[in-house]
Design an enzyme around this catalytic site. Sequence first.
Site, PDB file in Angstrom:
ATOM      1  N   TYR A  26      -0.695  27.495  16.578  1.00 15.14           N
ATOM      2  CA  TYR A  26       0.486  26.830  16.024  1.00 15.14           C
ATOM      3  C   TYR A  26       0.501  25.362  16.459  1.00 15.14           C
ATOM      4  CZ  TYR A  26       5.319  25.273  15.751  1.00 15.14           C
ATOM      5  OH  TYR A  26       6.452  24.531  15.525  1.00 15.14           O
ATOM      6  N   THR A  51       5.927  19.424  17.308  1.00 18.47           N
ATOM      7  CA  THR A  51       6.413  20.377  18.301  1.00 18.47           C
ATOM      8  C   THR A  51       5.895  20.099  19.704  1.00 18.47           C
ATOM      9  OG1 THR A  51       6.239  22.703  18.981  1.00 18.47           O
ATOM     10  CG2 THR A  51       4.509  21.887  17.569  1.00 18.47           C
TER      11      THR A  51
END
Length: 278
Positions: free
Chosen positions: A79, A55
């Site tokens: 995250y 990501t």
Amino acid sequence: TRYKPICVMHFAAFAYVGESVTDPSKYYGNNITGSLSLLDAMRRNGVDTIVFSSTCATYGDHDGVVLDENTPQQPLNAYGASKRAIEDMLKDFGASDGLSSVIFRYFNVAGADPDGEVGEFHQPETHLVPLILDAIDGKRPALTIHGTDYPTPDGTCIRDYVHVMDLVDAHVLGLRHLLDGKVARGAHEVFCLGTGNGFSVREVIDQSGHVTNRPVPVSEGPRRAGDAVKLVSGSEKAVAVLGWNPARSTMPQMIRDAWRWQDGVARQLHGQAAAQRV
Ligand code: UDP
């Protein structure tokens, strides 16, 4: 055994930026240990190629520069940190066991299957495009802008949105790249999957109003913890090396396809979810 997998595509993870700031344990626990179990299982079964979903949240803030595969990773939330840790695991398993990986750093995924049959449906929903469309549709009172005092031209965060169907294409190309032996044994290859075009939150709201020809109820709220100011990618490498062509990733097309999905199947799912809550 009946099946002999030749490659793994690993998508599974918790992926809410805001929640990862308030509950990091959930993110380190699930994302890292889950990936470790998967890699161990692959090792036991002699599967030595993987396509991994990473990501742009691994990057953090870089003063607005366009990011690429070589930009240092300094995540602002658990995250992103958990995904960076998994990237490191892939490299280490490459050195120890000859695992070859294609690592895709997704930018902001939007859109839906153009036939409207497959799309995103999160509970709770936290992503910008579906929340805007919910507000347009009256499912929510308004879209809350998370922060209007960022150092950007209109004060809202800038992201690089990519159509989910283009992301699918990239995965097929990445798989082929691995199976054709283009990634050396034990090596890893990183690709940023974005378009290089940044859109602010306000720009996505405006375009959603135009495409659906409906007003968007908006309210302004505080910043959301863990958000980077601007995440925009160069996709030159994926285009040059994989032959990727993110042709569907224009903002109107992504909104149109997401709207077709939200207006159809997603509405039924919302109805079922509401009925279950009663
Ligand atoms: N955002 C917002 N209001 C919302 C949801 C998201 O202003 O209700 C903003 C968010 O702060 C970020 C951008 O929209 O700047 C994209 O957020 P999203 O959660 O869709 O994706 P992320 O960037 O977290 O992967």
